[in-house]
Design a protein around this motif. Structure first.
Motif, PDB file in Angstrom:
ATOM      1  N   TYR A 168      31.167 -11.277  18.181  1.00 51.26           N
ATOM      2  CA  TYR A 168      30.342 -11.995  17.222  1.00 51.26           C
ATOM      3  C   TYR A 168      29.143 -11.114  16.896  1.00 51.26           C
ATOM      4  O   TYR A 168      28.561 -10.477  17.775  1.00 51.26           O
ATOM      5  CB  TYR A 168      29.844 -13.309  17.808  1.00 51.26           C
ATOM      6  N   SER A 169      28.757 -11.104  15.630  1.00 45.52           N
ATOM      7  CA  SER A 169      27.664 -10.219  15.242  1.00 45.52           C
ATOM      8  C   SER A 169      26.310 -10.697  15.753  1.00 45.52           C
ATOM      9  O   SER A 169      25.348  -9.931  15.749  1.00 45.52           O
ATOM     10  CB  SER A 169      27.612 -10.065  13.716  1.00 45.52           C
ATOM     11  N   ASP A 170      26.206 -11.949  16.208  1.00 52.82           N
ATOM     12  CA  ASP A 170      24.935 -12.387  16.778  1.00 52.82           C
ATOM     13  C   ASP A 170      24.951 -12.300  18.306  1.00 52.82           C
ATOM     14  O   ASP A 170      24.023 -12.748  18.968  1.00 52.82           O
ATOM     15  CB  ASP A 170      24.594 -13.816  16.325  1.00 52.82           C
ATOM     16  N   ASP A 171      26.006 -11.721  18.855  1.00 55.23           N
ATOM     17  CA  ASP A 171      26.091 -11.518  20.308  1.00 55.23           C
ATOM     18  C   ASP A 171      26.792 -10.183  20.522  1.00 55.23           C
ATOM     19  O   ASP A 171      27.987 -10.134  20.806  1.00 55.23           O
ATOM     20  CB  ASP A 171      26.854 -12.658  20.976  1.00 55.23           C
ATOM     21  N   ARG A 172      26.040  -9.135  20.374  1.00 53.21           N
ATOM     22  CA  ARG A 172      26.644  -7.809  20.298  1.00 53.21           C
ATOM     23  C   ARG A 172      26.999  -7.215  21.645  1.00 53.21           C
ATOM     24  O   ARG A 172      27.518  -6.118  21.702  1.00 53.21           O
ATOM     25  CB  ARG A 172      25.692  -6.890  19.533  1.00 53.21           C
ATOM     26  N   ARG A 173      26.745  -7.956  22.704  1.00 46.89           N
ATOM     27  CA  ARG A 173      27.061  -7.433  24.027  1.00 46.89           C
ATOM     28  C   ARG A 173      28.210  -8.186  24.689  1.00 46.89           C
ATOM     29  O   ARG A 173      28.466  -8.004  25.870  1.00 46.89           O
ATOM     30  CB  ARG A 173      25.823  -7.459  24.921  1.00 46.89           C
TER      31      ARG A 173
ATOM     32  N   ALA B 118      30.234  -0.846  14.666  1.00 45.96           N
ATOM     33  CA  ALA B 118      29.073   0.011  14.850  1.00 45.96           C
ATOM     34  C   ALA B 118      27.802  -0.798  14.643  1.00 45.96           C
ATOM     35  O   ALA B 118      26.834  -0.690  15.373  1.00 45.96           O
ATOM     36  CB  ALA B 118      29.125   1.177  13.862  1.00 45.96           C
ATOM     37  N   GLY B 119      27.817  -1.651  13.613  1.00 48.88           N
ATOM     38  CA  GLY B 119      26.657  -2.485  13.370  1.00 48.88           C
ATOM     39  C   GLY B 119      26.492  -3.553  14.413  1.00 48.88           C
ATOM     40  O   GLY B 119      25.394  -4.028  14.666  1.00 48.88           O
ATOM     41  N   ALA B 120      27.609  -3.952  15.027  1.00 48.16           N
ATOM     42  CA  ALA B 120      27.536  -5.032  15.992  1.00 48.16           C
ATOM     43  C   ALA B 120      27.071  -4.556  17.345  1.00 48.16           C
ATOM     44  O   ALA B 120      26.468  -5.287  18.105  1.00 48.16           O
ATOM     45  CB  ALA B 120      28.900  -5.681  16.152  1.00 48.16           C
ATOM     46  N   ALA B 121      27.373  -3.314  17.656  1.00 47.37           N
ATOM     47  CA  ALA B 121      27.022  -2.815  18.972  1.00 47.37           C
ATOM     48  C   ALA B 121      25.512  -2.664  19.092  1.00 47.37           C
ATOM     49  O   ALA B 121      24.848  -2.220  18.174  1.00 47.37           O
ATOM     50  CB  ALA B 121      27.688  -1.471  19.209  1.00 47.37           C
ATOM     51  N   ARG B 122      24.963  -3.030  20.223  1.00 46.26           N
ATOM     52  CA  ARG B 122      23.528  -2.890  20.436  1.00 46.26           C
ATOM     53  C   ARG B 122      23.183  -1.413  20.457  1.00 46.26           C
ATOM     54  O   ARG B 122      23.772  -0.627  21.198  1.00 46.26           O
ATOM     55  CB  ARG B 122      23.147  -3.522  21.778  1.00 46.26           C
TER      56      ARG B 122
END
Length: 399
Positions: free
Chosen positions: A373-378, A138-142
């Motif tokens: 990856y949390s720095d690439d949420r897409r 949920a936090g990772a998704a844009r």
């Protein structure tokens, strides 16, 4: 899961899209037959259609570990696509009519509706390992605006209509849209309902063509919590739509994961195969149809990923897809390939199909949704189906 990320703080990983790290708990399963070790050899030079890749992953905290499955040693790889030795770990799930009825009765409409992607619990269950805090999907998704389901800019004009020639021409490049073109994929893809550590979760899976007509493929973390517990109450609902079960519910009979996943949560092996019980005398393949599966495929092809994302802006009630050309992990930390995709938790284990025909809804499963990856949420990543995945499948279809 083991992560080979050197600067872990710079490129944190989001745990598998079933969601957040699960605390392992010992699952009491029906006693399996005596452990057996067998050696099976398969040709190492197999060709297949295209496929996404594998990855090593971060460990999730576990407790109460137990290995009560059978082990068979087979040729696989140091990554799931190479040719070194790896093993298949089996877990006997639901045995006998009484146990099967108990599992089916467990999944009341209320429980199915309340089951959550594990990521929704990530803020409570997340642990820190090697300096990395495992975030939630949920936090990772844009963040997207609008209600549940497909983001507003991709909302279809009509819902629940039969596929038309126009609808069948589905977009070959999208980061996330509701699938409205119909076809076989709406039957072969389904939701998985499972329990880990007394918490009910949801994943996605797909029926694949197999000798026993009983096999579905999903993510390893939708079957076994890495080094932790096997899932309980594991039930597959093909063709799920808004609470409806048009082809019935199928309980797990036997579950299979690769040894590296079972022992250390290595995301390069985040693949699970499950042999299902029949439902009302019908095999799942006969009830819902199948997709093909392939191994050792070429990389970089146009791929369609399907699943039932349940975190906002989606709600898990409709089949969603992403499509585009897959590419290598830019961090170089995994052998996986990535697909531009906004799908959120709940989509874990959903099939990636290459050579996909949108008119018929048929293709070849070459990976499953695994992590972001949390720095690439897409970007979604999926394990490469190499020799290890092939042996999982071969073992499962003989079960």
């Amino acid at each position: 899961m083991t992560s080979s990320l050197p600067p872990l703080a710079a490129v944190p990983l989001v745990a598998g899209l079933m969601g957040a790290p699960l605390s392992g708990a010992t699952v009491t399963a029906p006693p399996a037959p005596a452990d057996r070790v067998s050696t099976q050899h398969t040709p190492r030079h197999q060709t297949a259609l295209h496929r996404p890749a594998d990855r090593p992953s971060p460990d999730r905290p576990r407790s109460g570990r137990r290995n009560d499955g059978r082990v068979s040693t087979v040729p696989a790889g140091t990554g799931a696509g190479s040719g070194a030795l790896a093993d298949v770990v089996e877990h006997v799930a639901t045995i006998g009519d009484a146990e099967e009825r108990r599992v089916l009765d467990y999944w009341t409409p209320a429980r199915m509706a309340a089951a959550v992607p594990a990521s929704l619990l990530g803020r409570d269950l997340a642990g820190t390992l090697n300096g990395t805090v495992h975030g939630t999907v949920a936090g990772a998704a844009r963040p997207l605006t609008g209600g549940t389901g497909t983001p507003p800019e991709r909302e279809p004009q009509r819902r629940g209509t039969a596929a038309s020639p126009a609808a069948a021409r589905a977009a070959t490049s999208t980061a996330g849209a509701r699938w409205t073109a119909g076809g076989a994929v709406t039957r072969t893809t389904g939701r998985v309902f499972l329990t880990v550590n007394r918490v009910d979760f949801v994943c996605s899976a797909s029926v694949i063509r197999s000798a026993n007509r009983d096999v579905v493929v999903t993510a390893g973390h939708c079957v076994k919590d890495g080094r932790g517990a096997w899932a309980e109450n594991w039930t597959f609902v093909p063709g799920y739509r808004a609470g409806h079960k048009p082809y019935g519910s199928f309980t797990a009979r036997r579950m299979f994961v690769a040894g590296p996943w079972s022992r250390r949560g290595d995301d390069s092996y985040d693949v699970g195969m499950v042999a299902l019980n029949t439902a009302r005398g019908r095999h799942v393949a006969d009830a819902a149809g199948t997709q093909e599966i392939a191994f050792n495929s070429a990389r970089g092809a146009v791929t369609f990923g399907f699943g039932y994302p349940a975190d906002p802006p989606y709600n898990g009630e409709s089949l969603v897809y992403c499509a585009g050309r897959v590419s290598a992990d830019p961090h170089g930390q995994t052998r996986d390939q990535g697909l531009r995709c906004d799908m959120t938790a709940g989509s874990s284990g959903g099939p990636w199909l290459s050579h996909f025909d949108s008119a018929s809804g048929r293709g070849t499963v070459t990976s499953v949704s695994s992590f972001k990856y949390s720095d690439d949420r897409r970007t979604m990543y999926g394990p490469y189906f190499g020799e290890s995945a092939k042996m999982l499948f071969t073992t499962a279809e003989r079960a």
